[in-house]
Design a protein around this motif. Structure first.
Motif, PDB file in Angstrom:
ATOM      1  N   PRO A 153    -180.225  -2.492 -52.330  1.00 24.90           N
ATOM      2  CA  PRO A 153    -180.927  -1.849 -53.456  1.00 24.90           C
ATOM      3  C   PRO A 153    -179.986  -1.068 -54.361  1.00 24.90           C
ATOM      4  CG  PRO A 153    -182.171  -1.556 -51.436  1.00 24.90           C
ATOM      5  CD  PRO A 153    -180.840  -2.124 -51.041  1.00 24.90           C
ATOM      6  N   LEU A 154    -179.021  -0.354 -53.762  1.00 20.92           N
ATOM      7  CA  LEU A 154    -178.058   0.400 -54.552  1.00 20.92           C
ATOM      8  C   LEU A 154    -177.168  -0.543 -55.349  1.00 20.92           C
ATOM      9  CD1 LEU A 154    -176.679   3.067 -55.322  1.00 20.92           C
ATOM     10  CD2 LEU A 154    -175.266   2.841 -53.257  1.00 20.92           C
ATOM     11  N   PHE A 155    -176.716  -1.616 -54.714  1.00 19.47           N
ATOM     12  CA  PHE A 155    -175.873  -2.591 -55.396  1.00 19.47           C
ATOM     13  C   PHE A 155    -176.603  -3.210 -56.583  1.00 19.47           C
ATOM     14  CE2 PHE A 155    -174.504  -7.031 -55.917  1.00 19.47           C
ATOM     15  CZ  PHE A 155    -173.168  -6.852 -56.195  1.00 19.47           C
ATOM     16  N   LEU A 156    -177.857  -3.566 -56.394  1.00 22.49           N
ATOM     17  CA  LEU A 156    -178.634  -4.171 -57.473  1.00 22.49           C
ATOM     18  C   LEU A 156    -178.817  -3.199 -58.640  1.00 22.49           C
ATOM     19  CD1 LEU A 156    -181.415  -6.043 -55.464  1.00 22.49           C
ATOM     20  CD2 LEU A 156    -179.489  -7.060 -56.689  1.00 22.49           C
ATOM     21  N   MET A 157    -179.102  -1.940 -58.324  1.00 29.59           N
ATOM     22  CA  MET A 157    -179.315  -0.952 -59.377  1.00 29.59           C
ATOM     23  C   MET A 157    -178.035  -0.727 -60.177  1.00 29.59           C
ATOM     24  SD  MET A 157    -180.399   3.074 -59.092  1.00 29.59           S
ATOM     25  CE  MET A 157    -178.771   3.515 -58.457  1.00 29.59           C
ATOM     26  N   LEU A 158    -176.913  -0.524 -59.488  1.00 30.72           N
ATOM     27  CA  LEU A 158    -175.641  -0.280 -60.174  1.00 30.72           C
ATOM     28  C   LEU A 158    -175.214  -1.485 -60.992  1.00 30.72           C
ATOM     29  CD1 LEU A 158    -173.754   1.486 -57.239  1.00 30.72           C
ATOM     30  CD2 LEU A 158    -174.644   2.578 -59.306  1.00 30.72           C
ATOM     31  N   THR A 159    -175.411  -2.679 -60.416  1.00 30.95           N
ATOM     32  CA  THR A 159    -175.027  -3.910 -61.111  1.00 30.95           C
ATOM     33  C   THR A 159    -175.875  -4.112 -62.364  1.00 30.95           C
ATOM     34  OG1 THR A 159    -174.288  -4.967 -59.067  1.00 30.95           O
ATOM     35  CG2 THR A 159    -174.855  -6.420 -60.894  1.00 30.95           C
TER      36      THR A 159
END
Length: 223
Positions: A153-159
């Motif tokens: 979830p963090l990776f998707l948000m930052l990306t």
């Protein structure tokens, strides 16, 4: 025989060949999803230049081929899809395999990789977010994120956020510049080359320091 009507991009006399021609055909045929597909492939194959795909998509929006909102949505979605694919390559590659390969490389120490992992654990969120706005590294940063198992979830948000900023700048530039959209590629291309040169210089400096360190250690042992 009736003539085939020209599409808006063809009417604007866009390049018929090369990457620009391929992107123009995709956007003409598929609209926003075509632009998203092109950017997803750009993430997987960095030689495909976003500095061509995104401004040309913005130009297409200015010509009415697709809406500006559609251009931003689909290109950002394409960026996320491509990044997730690279993330899973990092996951499948794994930390243990990374350490085995690293251990077999000359001029490096296991402690170097450990320090890199510690740095990514502390600064990984900034690296993933800001890396989306740096040519060359915008694709590669997904792999270490996968190796380090950054929460999805963090990776998707930052990306998504980082890609939206980068995509918006280049799409809007193409939208505003109109048939001069290719000017964007010239400036971003120069920036990409500067970054590559800096990386090469940094690697050369690292190797030089390592070789000098080994030479000094050998001299101390011989003494």
């Amino acid at each position: 025989m009736p003539l085939t009507p020209l599409t808006p991009l063809a009417q604007a006399q866009q390049p018929a060949g090369g990457i620009a021609g391929w992107v123009a055909d995709l956007v003409d045929t598929m609209g926003g999803p075509g632009a998203g597909l092109a950017i997803a492939l750009e993430n997987l194959f960095p030689p495909l230049p976003s500095e061509v795909i995104l401004p040309l998509t913005g130009f297409a929006a200015g010509q009415g081929v697709l809406s500006l909102a559609s251009a931003l949505f689909w290109t950002t979605l394409g960026s996320v899809v491509g990044a997730v694919a690279l993330y899973w390559i990092g996951v499948l590659f794994g930390r243990e395999r990374m350490h085995r390969i690293w251990g077999g490389l000359p001029l490096v120490k296991a402690s170097d990789l450990v320090r890199t992992e510690e740095w990514f654990a502390e600064h990984g969120t900034k690296a993933v977010f800001l890396g989306r706005m740096v040519p060359v590294f915008r694709s590669l940063i997904s792999v270490p994120a996968g190796v380090q198992r950054m929460p999805m979830p963090l990776f998707l948000m930052l990306t998504a956020l980082g890609s939206l900023i980068w995509n918006s700048v280049l799409v809007m530039a193409g939208y505003w510049l109109g048939d001069r959209w290719d000017v964007v590629g010239t400036y971003v291309g120069v920036l990409s080359k500067v970054i590559v040169v800096l990386v090469v210089v940094a690697v050369a400096a690292y190797v030089t320091v390592r070789l000098r360190g080994r030479s000094q250690d050998r001299q101390q042992r011989d003494a």
